[in-house]
Design a protein around this motif. Structure first.
Motif, short mmCIF file in Angstrom:
data_model
loop_
_atom_site.label_atom_id
_atom_site.label_comp_id
_atom_site.label_asym_id
_atom_site.label_seq_id
_atom_site.Cartn_x
_atom_site.Cartn_y
_atom_site.Cartn_z
N GLN A 55 0.84 -1.19 0.00
CA GLN A 55 0.00 0.00 0.00
C GLN A 55 0.88 1.25 0.00
N LYS A 88 0.04 4.34 0.64
CA LYS A 88 -0.25 5.31 1.69
C LYS A 88 0.58 5.00 2.92
N THR A 96 -7.36 20.53 9.93
CA THR A 96 -7.75 20.75 8.53
C THR A 96 -8.34 22.13 8.27
N GLN A 143 -2.80 13.42 6.66
CA GLN A 143 -3.31 12.17 7.20
C GLN A 143 -4.35 11.60 6.23
N ASP A 144 -4.76 10.37 6.51
CA ASP A 144 -5.73 9.67 5.67
C ASP A 144 -6.96 10.55 5.43
N ALA A 145 -7.28 10.78 4.16
CA ALA A 145 -8.40 11.64 3.80
C ALA A 145 -9.74 11.05 4.23
N ASN A 146 -9.77 9.75 4.50
CA ASN A 146 -11.02 9.10 4.92
C ASN A 146 -11.35 9.37 6.39
N LEU A 147 -10.38 9.88 7.13
CA LEU A 147 -10.60 10.18 8.53
C LEU A 147 -11.34 11.51 8.67
N LEU A 148 -12.28 11.57 9.60
CA LEU A 148 -12.94 12.83 9.90
C LEU A 148 -11.98 13.69 10.72
N GLU A 188 -11.08 12.58 14.10
CA GLU A 188 -10.43 11.28 14.15
C GLU A 188 -8.93 11.38 13.87
N LYS A 189 -8.49 12.50 13.36
CA LYS A 189 -7.08 12.64 12.98
C LYS A 189 -6.23 12.91 14.22
#
Length: 238
Positions: free
Chosen positions: A74, A76, A160, A206-211, A214-215
């Protein structure tokens, strides 16, 4: 796997030539040691290996020493790998810039929401140990607005900058003559912002899928400790 060196600068070509030979006989070489051998910074090594198509220095070492590389892994980065990349590319100039602004104000209000508020609490606690300034921390806009005046620096922490709009708070700060500093971990377009100072802490998101809540706030804490160290050193020198 084919290495493409066309995008390397002359210095990077020289570093690659020297380093690939060294790594072929010493695959336990650390990136800091590699930087010393090549007389460049660790961030220069990190950027060079990414230009060559590797995800990190470890993968570069495996290739140069003739070992297998899992190309299907992966892409990422894990959080630890992301933080390593952040540290390798850390620019201490941001610490100097923060301190130069911080020293101009008698009152400081640190504002954050969710986990950023917890980071703000820690920041305020640490600043109180190295400064005689009036430092307040809050997650209430109403409370912050009542304290704002021309001697105040409002510091807003956000990973963000997208979880909530800070515009109403910023507008009130301007009405009261306060200055605004926005500290973001990740880059966002702040062209329309009325903040006086904007800091972006990392180019590695950080992972864009995290809200947003959650980061992690690890980068905040790293930068906070660097700021406190710098202020402590200034206090000791004075």
């Amino acid at each position: 796997m084919k290495l493409v060196t066309d995008n390397l600068t002359k210095l990077e070509e020289e570093v690659h030539a020297k380093l690939s030979t060294t790594v072929s006989t010493n695959n336990k070489l650390k990136i800091i040691e590699a930087a010393k051998i090549c007389e460049v910074s660790p961030s220069k090594i990190s950027k060079m290996v990414r230009k060559l198509g590797f995800h990190n220095f470890k993968q570069y070492k495996l290739y140069c020493s003739g070992q297998e590389i899992n190309l299907d892994q992966q892409q990422k980065s894990s959080e630890i790998e992301r933080l390593i990349r952040f540290l390798e590319n850390f620019d201490s100039e941001i610490i100097d810039d923060f301190v130069s602004v911080f020293q101009k104000y008698d009152k400081v209000i640190i504002f954050g929401l969710g986990p950023s508020y917890i980071s703000a609490e820690y920041f305020a606690y640490k600043l109180a140990t190295v400064s005689d300034k009036n430092v307040t921390v809050t997650q209430s806009e109403d409370f912050a607005e009542r304290l704002l005046d021309e001697n105040t620096l409002l510091i807003v922490l956000s990973v963000t900058g997208k979880f909530s709009s800070f515009d109403p708070l910023f507008e009130k700060a301007k009405e009261n003559g306060a200055s605004i500093m926005l500290i973001l971990e990740e880059y966002m377009n702040t062209l329309g912002s009325i903040a006086d100072y904007v800091f972006y802490l990392s180019e590695f998101n950080q992972d864009a899928n995290l809200l947003p809540f959650e980061k992690t706030r690890t980068v905040f804490f790293i930068v906070i400790e660097e700021i406190i160290t710098r202020l402590t050193n200034l206090e000791n020198s004075n």
